[in-house]
Write a protein that holds these residues in place. Structure first.
Motif, mmCIF file in Angstrom:
data_model
loop_
_atom_site.group_PDB
_atom_site.id
_atom_site.type_symbol
_atom_site.label_atom_id
_atom_site.label_comp_id
_atom_site.label_asym_id
_atom_site.label_seq_id
_atom_site.Cartn_x
_atom_site.Cartn_y
_atom_site.Cartn_z
ATOM 1 N N PRO A 87 0.829 -1.234 0.000
ATOM 2 C CA PRO A 87 0.000 0.000 0.000
ATOM 3 C C PRO A 87 0.850 1.266 0.000
ATOM 4 O O PRO A 87 0.606 2.179 -0.803
ATOM 5 C CB PRO A 87 -0.796 -0.123 1.302
ATOM 6 N N ALA A 88 1.849 1.271 0.858
ATOM 7 C CA ALA A 88 2.708 2.454 0.909
ATOM 8 C C ALA A 88 3.504 2.572 -0.383
ATOM 9 O O ALA A 88 3.742 3.677 -0.889
ATOM 10 C CB ALA A 88 3.649 2.369 2.117
ATOM 11 N N GLY A 89 3.887 1.474 -0.943
ATOM 12 C CA GLY A 89 4.670 1.467 -2.181
ATOM 13 C C GLY A 89 3.880 2.078 -3.330
ATOM 14 O O GLY A 89 4.428 2.826 -4.148
ATOM 15 N N HIS A 90 2.598 1.750 -3.374
ATOM 16 C CA HIS A 90 1.745 2.313 -4.418
ATOM 17 C C HIS A 90 1.714 3.831 -4.346
ATOM 18 O O HIS A 90 1.877 4.514 -5.356
ATOM 19 C CB HIS A 90 0.318 1.761 -4.262
ATOM 20 N N LEU A 91 1.517 4.331 -3.126
ATOM 21 C CA LEU A 91 1.474 5.783 -2.932
ATOM 22 C C LEU A 91 2.821 6.396 -3.274
ATOM 23 O O LEU A 91 2.912 7.454 -3.883
ATOM 24 C CB LEU A 91 1.105 6.103 -1.480
ATOM 25 N N LEU A 92 3.854 5.673 -2.920
ATOM 26 C CA LEU A 92 5.207 6.182 -3.105
ATOM 27 C C LEU A 92 5.489 6.430 -4.588
ATOM 28 O O LEU A 92 6.155 7.401 -4.959
ATOM 29 C CB LEU A 92 6.196 5.154 -2.534
ATOM 30 N N LYS A 93 4.928 5.536 -5.410
ATOM 31 C CA LYS A 93 5.170 5.644 -6.851
ATOM 32 C C LYS A 93 4.739 7.008 -7.407
ATOM 33 O O LYS A 93 5.394 7.580 -8.261
ATOM 34 C CB LYS A 93 4.383 4.523 -7.569
ATOM 35 N N ASP A 94 3.596 7.469 -6.876
ATOM 36 C CA ASP A 94 3.042 8.718 -7.403
ATOM 37 C C ASP A 94 3.549 9.938 -6.652
ATOM 38 O O ASP A 94 3.129 11.061 -6.909
ATOM 39 C CB ASP A 94 1.508 8.671 -7.317
ATOM 40 N N THR A 95 4.413 9.730 -5.694
ATOM 41 C CA THR A 95 4.890 10.845 -4.882
ATOM 42 C C THR A 95 6.271 11.267 -5.389
ATOM 43 O O THR A 95 7.179 10.431 -5.479
ATOM 44 C CB THR A 95 5.008 10.436 -3.411
ATOM 45 N N PRO A 96 6.406 12.550 -5.734
ATOM 46 C CA PRO A 96 7.754 13.000 -6.181
ATOM 47 C C PRO A 96 8.769 12.920 -5.052
ATOM 48 O O PRO A 96 8.418 12.973 -3.876
ATOM 49 C CB PRO A 96 7.504 14.459 -6.614
ATOM 50 N N LYS A 97 10.040 12.835 -5.492
ATOM 51 C CA LYS A 97 11.139 12.624 -4.531
ATOM 52 C C LYS A 97 11.265 13.755 -3.515
ATOM 53 O O LYS A 97 11.632 13.539 -2.365
ATOM 54 C CB LYS A 97 12.464 12.523 -5.322
ATOM 55 N N ASP A 98 10.919 14.977 -3.951
ATOM 56 C CA ASP A 98 11.128 16.096 -3.036
ATOM 57 C C ASP A 98 9.945 16.317 -2.117
ATOM 58 O O ASP A 98 9.968 17.162 -1.241
ATOM 59 C CB ASP A 98 11.442 17.366 -3.842
ATOM 60 N N ASP A 99 8.904 15.531 -2.310
ATOM 61 C CA ASP A 99 7.742 15.630 -1.418
ATOM 62 C C ASP A 99 8.133 15.194 -0.021
ATOM 63 O O ASP A 99 8.831 14.193 0.146
ATOM 64 C CB ASP A 99 6.634 14.710 -1.957
ATOM 65 N N PRO A 100 7.758 15.927 1.018
ATOM 66 C CA PRO A 100 8.128 15.506 2.396
ATOM 67 C C PRO A 100 7.548 14.138 2.750
ATOM 68 O O PRO A 100 8.103 13.425 3.604
ATOM 69 C CB PRO A 100 7.508 16.591 3.283
ATOM 70 N N LEU A 101 6.444 13.777 2.065
ATOM 71 C CA LEU A 101 5.837 12.470 2.368
ATOM 72 C C LEU A 101 6.693 11.312 1.863
ATOM 73 O O LEU A 101 6.570 10.178 2.319
ATOM 74 C CB LEU A 101 4.451 12.369 1.723
#
Ligand SMILES: Nc1ncnc2c1ncn2[C@@H]1O[C@H](COP(=O)(O)OP(=O)(O)O)[C@@H](O)[C@H]1O
Ligand SMILES: [Mg+2]
Lengths: 467, 250
Positions: free
Chosen positions: A154-168
């Motif tokens: 689940p976290a991996g899925h979200l991670l895919k769409d999250t840019p590297k510089d995002d604090p998340l």
């Protein structure tokens, strides 16, 4: 000559005597079946035990083990390097396993946590043959967690769409690592699954890629537990429920590190060295030699044991069980022997006048004895031979017979869940069969000695006057 | 050789079978003793046919058993062709029973499991080892069949005793006694269980064999008609040989 003629005729005309050896026949058949099944079990069990355990194990009395295991390995190499095929350092400790179910509940089990280096352990015993995936396909022993498992979490899925510089991003990355730890574990098949009676497939509590938690003792002054989690990457299924429901294999370095017995990079303590010897080598002798050498290095610290010694009580129990059963069954044949004695005595009484005639015609005492002894021998050979054939046939068709009984009674006589044997294992040992048959013949012949002796001692005149 | 004590008036020198002072008592337990023979002398010449008569229970069978080495006397000696035989070791006595004597019993005593021919072969079967038997089997079977033929049962060789009449069984038994080529036939009331006609034919057979082949024959009977056919009659009374009666003219 008359001995054999009469013996043959008695054999052909006296079915009651054949009835008397039926009990011997059944006894022999039962003994052959029981021994074959027990030998089959023992053999299969030994095979599996031997497959799981290495030939010889050097272990420390202290659970925390020894750091100088590389020295110990080179001692082994020096002492009997030409006899040794491979060695594998191992860390074995008890622990607690927690498996997390989708509904949020958790299952806790008591386990044996075993830290191994898969490529080393694979060389000792048949370990690698027992590693499989959830579909039962054999896989190469190893602890690598496939990369896509983490990205598919689940976290991996979200991670895919999250840019590297995002604090998340960093938080999600950490979460993905927590959801699917990058350390693999191989879990005992019976730990990871639940078998529902009547269902042909097993339900996984810990499917591949699921997270499990392990707790085990830490080294140190106070008894303390360490906690770690792993991703299930494979299953250990040896067929011995004792092991399949206890063993959890994890990477050795990680276990050392978590127990505070290593730096996690290679330096650390182990409490076992598994040794695989070359074929045909006497393992007891090697064990004795290593024990002496290691004792001189550090007295009262190492214990060297062969796999047979480690499984001593179990193998011994099987042996004792087989022995007791054999004694009991032989007693049954002995009882049958008394039946033969009774029926033979009756036949001698019935034949009294004929015995008198034989003596009047010049038959000797030993000749008359010979008639009944060869009669007894012939009968027991017939009975024991029939028993042997019957026993071997039953052994041969044992599983078919079991199926018939199963379908007739609707229950399982032999439950494969307990043993993982798909069918009842049998092993016909020719020497055992020969021993049983000869023993039974000896008993049956012995039972005919007394009546034969009585027949031979009959006084001819009294025998002739007998009405 | 020690010369036996020879009672006067006996042609002991050329006696075939000869007994002196035979005593026999049956013991029951320690106290009860049934004396049967009190010192019987008996002698028979080669080729002679002697009938032993006496009341039932007078000891006729007992005497015959002693003479045929089926039992041992308490006292007294038995000689065959001048050689003492009653104290020989068991093996020798077994051998003599097999080769020297041929027994015929009142109740035939054939082996029920064997055919008539096999019964006739019994003395040879006992005598020979399996090896000897198989090498002579053909000849022996032919001889036995001939004996059956001689007693008039040539066609009944394959029959079991249960399929034969009393007279036929007795004639089979006689063939069996003869098939061992014995020197002396000992017959214990051979006609005792037979009707008059069969008994007559059995006696005729014995008499003929005695005449034809000069076979020495001792026949126990209590039937005087049977005894009359013998050369000589011996009467047993109260455990003693009472009289030698010359043959009554028929
Ligand atoms: N085994 C024995 N025990 C005791 N008495 C016996 C035994 N055998 C025979 N007798 C007795 O010996 C006597 C003679 O018997 P036996 O020779 O058969 O007479 P026979 O043939 O003249 O009728 C009889 O009184 C009989 O009861
Ligand atoms: Mg009588």
């Amino acid at each position: 000559m008359y001995k054999y003629l009469l013996c043959w005729r008695y054999l052909k005309t006296r079915y009651i005597a054949l009835a008397s050896v039926i009990s011997v026949m059944l006894g022999v058949a039962t003994m052959i079946v029981v021994n074959s099944v027990m030998a089959g079990f023992a053999h299969t069990m030994r095979d599996r035990l031997h497959g799981i355990l290495a030939d010889v194990v050097v272990e420390s009395y202290d659970l925390d083990g020894f750091w100088d295991w590389r020295d110990v390995q080179s001692i082994i190499q020096k002492e009997c390097g030409d006899l040794v095929e491979a060695t594998a350092p191992t860390m074995e400790t008890f622990g607690l396993l927690k498996m997390y179910l989708p509904d949020g509940q958790a299952v806790t089990r008591q386990v044996m946590v075993i830290g191994i280096r898969p490529e080393d352990r694979a060389k000792t015993g048949d370990f690698s043959e027992f590693i499989q995936d959830d579909a039962g396909k054999p896989i190469k022993p190893g602890f690598e967690v496939p990369k896509n498992w983490q990205t598919n979490s689940p976290a991996g899925h979200l991670l895919k769409d999250t840019p590297k510089d995002d604090p998340l991003h960093d938080i999600l990355k950490q979460q993905a690592g927590e959801q699917v730890p990058d350390r693999g574990a191989i879990v005992g098949y019976a730990l990871a699954t639940i078998h529902r009676p009547g269902s042909s497939t097993d339900d996984f509590i810990a499917p591949p890629g699921s997270r499990i938690g392990l707790a085990f003792p830490k080294s140190g002054r106070k008894p303390e537990a360490a906690y770690d989690d792993y991703t299930v990457v494979g299953y250990f299924k040896s067929g011995m429920s004792e092991y399949d429901s206890m063993h959890v294999y994890v990477p050795l370095e990680r276990l050392q590190y978590m127990r505070m017995l290593g730096d996690g990079l290679g330096a650390g303590a182990v409490n076992q060295i598994q040794i695989q010897v070359k074929p045909g080598v006497n393992i007891n002798e090697i064990a004795g030699r290593l024990q002496r050498v290691l004792d001189s290095r550090r007295p009262m610290y190492f214990r060297v044991a062969t796999w047979e010694q480690k499984q001593g009580p179990l193998l011994e129990a099987v042996k004792i069980e087989q022995f007791i059963l054999n004694v009991l069954l032989f007693l049954i044949i002995a009882v049958a022997g008394f039946g033969i004695l009774a029926i033979f005595s009756m036949i001698v009484v019935e034949k009294t006048r004929d015995i008198g005639v034989l003596k009047a015609l010049g038959a000797s005492t030993s000749g008359v004895r010979g008639i009944f002894l060869s009669y007894g021998l012939a009968l027991s050979i017939v009975g024991c031979g029939a028993g042997m054939i019957e026993g071997l046939l039953i052994v041969h068709y044992l599983n078919d017979i079991e199926n018939v009984i199963n379908s007739l009674t609707g229950t399982r006589v032999f439950n494969p869940d307990i043993y993982y044997f798909s069918e009842i294992p049998t092993l016909v040992e020719p020497w055992t069969v020969a021993g049983i048959v000869l023993g039974a013949i000896a008993i049956a012949v012995t039972a005919s000695v007394w009546p034969a002796q009585r027949a031979s001692k009959l006084h001819p005149v009294q025998a002739l006057r007998f009405e | 050789m020690i010369l036996p004590f020879i009672p006067k008036g006996h042609h002991a020198m050329n006696a075939h079978l000869h007994a002196v002072g035979l005593k026999k008592a049956y013991r029951k337990g320690r106290s009860l003793e049934v004396p049967v023979l009190h010192g019987v002398d008996f002698s028979i010449e080669k080729g002679e046919m002697v009938a032993i008569v006496g009341a039932s229970g007078s000891g006729k069978s007992t005497l015959l058993h002693l003479l045929g080495l089926l039992d041992g006397p308490d006292e007294g000696h038995i000689y065959l062709n001048g050689e003492r035989i009653d104290q020989q070791p068991d093996k020798k006595r077994d051998h003599l029973r097999n080769t020297a004597f041929g027994f015929v019993f009142q109740s035939y005593h054939l082996m029920p499991e064997l055919t008539a021919l096999e019964n006739v072969l019994m003395p040879q079967l006992i005598r020979l080892s399996p090896w000897q038997w198989f090498s002579q089997k053909k000849q022996l079977k032919r001889d036995a069949a001939e004996w059956l033929e001689r007693v008039g049962l040539g066609h009944r060789g394959k029959h079991k005793p249960s399929e034969l009449s009393g007279g036929e069984m007795q004639r089979t038994a006689i063939a069996r006694a003869l098939a061992g080529n014995p020197q002396i036939i000992l017959a214990d009331e051979p006609t005792g269980n037979l009707d008059a006609e069969s008994g007559e034919s059995v006696m005729k057979l014995l008499r003929d064999l005695n005449r034809e082949r000069g076979m020495t024959m001792i026949v126990v009977t209590h039937d005087l008609n049977v005894a009359r056919q013998a050369d000589r009659i011996v009467r047993l009374n109260q455990g003693l040989v009472e009289s030698f009666t010359p043959v009554l003219a028929a």
